[in-house]
Write a protein that holds these residues in place. Structure first.
Motif, PDB file in Angstrom:
ATOM      1  N   ASP A  17       6.721 -11.218   4.606  1.00 53.23           N
ATOM      2  CA  ASP A  17       5.460 -10.317   4.050  1.00 53.23           C
ATOM      3  C   ASP A  17       6.183  -9.317   3.182  1.00 53.23           C
ATOM      4  O   ASP A  17       6.859  -8.355   3.703  1.00 53.23           O
ATOM      5  CB  ASP A  17       4.815  -9.700   5.024  1.00 53.23           C
ATOM      6  CG  ASP A  17       3.526  -8.861   4.700  1.00 53.23           C
ATOM      7  OD1 ASP A  17       3.421  -8.856   3.364  1.00 53.23           O
ATOM      8  OD2 ASP A  17       2.583  -8.704   5.506  1.00 53.23           O
ATOM      9  N   PRO A  18       5.882  -9.278   1.695  1.00 49.34           N
ATOM     10  CA  PRO A  18       6.463  -8.021   0.886  1.00 49.34           C
ATOM     11  C   PRO A  18       6.043  -6.796   1.097  1.00 49.34           C
ATOM     12  O   PRO A  18       6.692  -5.922   0.587  1.00 49.34           O
ATOM     13  CB  PRO A  18       6.231  -8.865  -0.495  1.00 49.34           C
ATOM     14  CG  PRO A  18       4.900  -9.475  -0.209  1.00 49.34           C
ATOM     15  CD  PRO A  18       5.029 -10.048   1.114  1.00 49.34           C
ATOM     16  N   GLN A  19       4.796  -6.583   1.747  1.00 45.68           N
ATOM     17  CA  GLN A  19       4.179  -5.212   2.049  1.00 45.68           C
ATOM     18  C   GLN A  19       4.714  -4.726   3.272  1.00 45.68           C
ATOM     19  O   GLN A  19       4.434  -3.473   3.528  1.00 45.68           O
ATOM     20  CB  GLN A  19       2.850  -5.461   1.913  1.00 45.68           C
ATOM     21  CG  GLN A  19       2.231  -5.770   0.631  1.00 45.68           C
ATOM     22  CD  GLN A  19       0.564  -5.737   0.603  1.00 45.68           C
ATOM     23  OE1 GLN A  19       0.048  -6.294   1.644  1.00 45.68           O
ATOM     24  NE2 GLN A  19      -0.090  -5.240  -0.104  1.00 45.68           N
ATOM     25  N   PRO A  66       7.731  -1.942   2.977  1.00 42.77           N
ATOM     26  CA  PRO A  66       7.364  -0.863   2.197  1.00 42.77           C
ATOM     27  C   PRO A  66       6.196  -0.119   3.135  1.00 42.77           C
ATOM     28  O   PRO A  66       6.443   1.189   3.111  1.00 42.77           O
ATOM     29  CB  PRO A  66       6.625  -1.232   0.874  1.00 42.77           C
ATOM     30  CG  PRO A  66       7.315  -2.628   0.703  1.00 42.77           C
ATOM     31  CD  PRO A  66       7.656  -3.240   2.027  1.00 42.77           C
ATOM     32  N   ALA A  67       5.452  -0.505   3.825  1.00 42.60           N
ATOM     33  CA  ALA A  67       4.650   0.181   4.642  1.00 42.60           C
ATOM     34  C   ALA A  67       5.276   0.767   5.705  1.00 42.60           C
ATOM     35  O   ALA A  67       4.708   1.978   6.130  1.00 42.60           O
ATOM     36  CB  ALA A  67       3.385  -0.840   5.217  1.00 42.60           C
ATOM     37  N   HIS A 124       6.684   3.875   4.166  1.00 45.44           N
ATOM     38  CA  HIS A 124       5.712   4.827   3.935  1.00 45.44           C
ATOM     39  C   HIS A 124       5.185   5.806   4.925  1.00 45.44           C
ATOM     40  O   HIS A 124       4.798   6.970   5.091  1.00 45.44           O
ATOM     41  CB  HIS A 124       4.578   4.343   3.088  1.00 45.44           C
ATOM     42  CG  HIS A 124       4.932   3.612   1.864  1.00 45.44           C
ATOM     43  ND1 HIS A 124       4.282   2.679   1.010  1.00 45.44           N
ATOM     44  CD2 HIS A 124       6.011   4.034   0.688  1.00 45.44           C
ATOM     45  CE1 HIS A 124       4.690   2.401   0.073  1.00 45.44           C
ATOM     46  NE2 HIS A 124       5.956   3.273  -0.265  1.00 45.44           N
ATOM     47  N   PRO A 126       2.491   4.183  -8.924  1.00 45.71           N
ATOM     48  CA  PRO A 126       3.143   3.765  -7.759  1.00 45.71           C
ATOM     49  C   PRO A 126       4.235   4.889  -7.218  1.00 45.71           C
ATOM     50  O   PRO A 126       4.592   5.031  -6.108  1.00 45.71           O
ATOM     51  CB  PRO A 126       3.715   2.628  -7.988  1.00 45.71           C
ATOM     52  CG  PRO A 126       3.076   1.846  -8.879  1.00 45.71           C
ATOM     53  CD  PRO A 126       2.741   3.018  -9.679  1.00 45.71           C
ATOM     54  N   SER A 174      -7.638   4.463  -2.817  1.00 47.80           N
ATOM     55  CA  SER A 174      -7.423   3.113  -3.383  1.00 47.80           C
ATOM     56  C   SER A 174      -8.959   2.452  -3.977  1.00 47.80           C
ATOM     57  O   SER A 174      -8.665   1.393  -4.591  1.00 47.80           O
ATOM     58  CB  SER A 174      -6.674   2.094  -2.386  1.00 47.80           C
ATOM     59  OG  SER A 174      -5.364   2.823  -1.851  1.00 47.80           O
ATOM     60  N   PRO A 213      -0.434  -0.479  -5.175  1.00 45.25           N
ATOM     61  CA  PRO A 213       1.023  -0.477  -5.036  1.00 45.25           C
ATOM     62  C   PRO A 213       1.515   1.149  -4.757  1.00 45.25           C
ATOM     63  O   PRO A 213       0.860   1.834  -5.445  1.00 45.25           O
ATOM     64  CB  PRO A 213       1.486  -0.972  -6.324  1.00 45.25           C
ATOM     65  CG  PRO A 213       0.328  -1.812  -6.760  1.00 45.25           C
ATOM     66  CD  PRO A 213      -1.082  -1.129  -6.321  1.00 45.25           C
ATOM     67  N   GLU A 244       1.105   1.288   0.321  1.00 42.02           N
ATOM     68  CA  GLU A 244       0.832   0.499   1.521  1.00 42.02           C
ATOM     69  C   GLU A 244       1.533   1.195   2.867  1.00 42.02           C
ATOM     70  O   GLU A 244       2.330   2.034   3.073  1.00 42.02           O
ATOM     71  CB  GLU A 244       1.958  -0.800   1.429  1.00 42.02           C
ATOM     72  CG  GLU A 244       1.880  -1.615   0.275  1.00 42.02           C
ATOM     73  CD  GLU A 244       2.633  -1.080  -0.915  1.00 42.02           C
ATOM     74  OE1 GLU A 244       2.921   0.211  -0.703  1.00 42.02           O
ATOM     75  OE2 GLU A 244       2.610  -1.760  -1.930  1.00 42.02           O
ATOM     76  N   LEU A 290      -2.466  -2.585   6.390  1.00 42.85           N
ATOM     77  CA  LEU A 290      -2.251  -4.115   6.633  1.00 42.85           C
ATOM     78  C   LEU A 290      -2.892  -4.543   7.830  1.00 42.85           C
ATOM     79  O   LEU A 290      -3.371  -5.752   7.595  1.00 42.85           O
ATOM     80  CB  LEU A 290      -0.418  -4.240   6.944  1.00 42.85           C
ATOM     81  CG  LEU A 290       0.121  -3.693   5.507  1.00 42.85           C
ATOM     82  CD1 LEU A 290       1.497  -4.046   5.534  1.00 42.85           C
ATOM     83  CD2 LEU A 290      -0.272  -4.298   4.248  1.00 42.85           C
ATOM     84  N   GLN A 334      -6.660  -5.144   6.757  1.00 39.63           N
ATOM     85  CA  GLN A 334      -6.752  -6.192   5.923  1.00 39.63           C
ATOM     86  C   GLN A 334      -6.784  -7.481   6.347  1.00 39.63           C
ATOM     87  O   GLN A 334      -7.395  -8.729   5.977  1.00 39.63           O
ATOM     88  CB  GLN A 334      -5.582  -5.915   4.568  1.00 39.63           C
ATOM     89  CG  GLN A 334      -5.967  -4.800   3.789  1.00 39.63           C
ATOM     90  CD  GLN A 334      -4.957  -4.887   2.462  1.00 39.63           C
ATOM     91  OE1 GLN A 334      -3.697  -5.602   2.714  1.00 39.63           O
ATOM     92  NE2 GLN A 334      -5.175  -4.236   1.682  1.00 39.63           N
TER      93      GLN A 334
END
Length: 310
Positions: free
Chosen positions: A78-80, A83-84, A87, A169, A252, A258, A261, A266, A269
């Motif tokens: 998972d590419p997110q 980063p999540a 953050h 971003p 958002s 972007p 995240e 997540l 979603q």
């Protein structure tokens, strides 16, 4: 000479009637039942579902065992996800390093009973009374590229030099953190103010007699007394930073942008989004739970452990 001592009669314990037992059972049973139904059962069910593959369609019979595959997908595919996590960590650091000290500073200043302290306290606490949805809308107007307050003041509201605070971003996370800090500082201020009002004035007077200045009095006398408040604020700060959702979602306008995240985004979603993956969303929820428990458990252990005998 032997003196006789009269034994004191034992007080008979009052026997509880059937009505008393029923009332006690209800007073204890209802909160415990609510805690189990609304907290423990969903938490344990999420842990169990995190090891399954299920899209929420077809009933419980369609649930398939998936092992730790959901966690492997989160960590490596998972590419997110990462980063999540980053953050959320930044969100926590900003709350700890900026929002909490700022709220403490407000509380210390107001605690000195300066002129108009009641007005200042009300103004600083106002963001806490507003809903997060309303706070997001207010700051969205402030950050608007064309007619927002910030771009208008600095002269960047023209087509040639617009600053898109929420669409960039590199800027949007910090822009949302300003909103969150504005609210969190007022909340921390009220908690610290309650703690400062409970400090024994004799402690401050003794420190002044010993020649301590205001800074030494606060750091060496007052702040250690605020240990229970510090624990509460730490727990609240960790929870607020990890469950950050409302401001991000509002700014958002639905799908996460972007740079914004978040783990809570997540989770939502994947569980109630267009592509429903309840098993994967539950795995992300378990990760969020573990991350929140680690710093809280360490801090509570360090503060509540019994001192070892010398």
């Amino acid at each position: 000479m032997v003196t006789a001592t009269r034994s004191r009669p034992r007080r008979r314990l009052r026997q509880l009637s059937r009505r008393d037992k029923l009332v006690a059972a209800l007073l204890l049973g209802i909160p415990v039942l609510a805690d189990v139904v609304f907290i423990w059962f969903p938490a344990l069910a999420s842990v169990a579902l995190s090891f399954t593959k299920w899209n929420g369609i077809g009933g419980l019979g369609q649930i398939q065992g998936y092992g730790v595959e959901n966690y492997r997908i989160a960590a490596s595919i998972d590419p997110q996800f990462w980063p999540a996590v980053e953050h959320n960590a930044i969100w926590l650091l900003v709350f700890v390093c900026f929002a909490t000290p700022l709220g403490m500073l407000f509380a210390v200043i107001i605690d000195r009973n300066i002129k108009g302290s009641r007005i200042y306290q009300s103004v600083l606490f106002l963001p806490v009374m507003l809903s997060l949805a309303l706070i997001g809308i207010i700051w969205e107007l402030i950050y608007s590229p064309n007619y927002g307050l910030i771009n208008t003041v600095i002269g960047h509201n023209h087509d040639s030099n617009l600053i898109n605070w929420l669409g960039n971003p590199k800027l949007n996370l910090w822009a949302v953190l300003v909103e969150a800090t504005w609210r969190q500082a007022g909340y921390v201020m009220v908690l610290y103010l309650a703690g400062l009002k409970a400090v024994d004035p004799a402690l401050r007077e003794a420190a002044l007699i010993d020649g301590a200045n205001a800074w030494q009095t606060f750091t060496r006398v007052v702040f250690p007394v605020l240990k229970p408040i510090n624990i509460v604020i730490l727990v609240v700060t960790v929870i607020e930073s990890l469950r950050a959702y409302d401001l991000v979602y509002i700014n958002s306008h639905g799908p996460v942008l972007p740079g914004l995240e978040m783990l809570s985004i997540l989770v939502t979603q994947n569980i109630v989004g267009e592509e429903t993956r309840i098993g994967y969303g539950s795995a992300l929820g378990v990760v969020l739970l573990v991350i929140s428990l680690v710093p809280i458990s360490i801090f509570l252990y360090q503060n509540f452990r019994r001192e070892e005998p010398v």
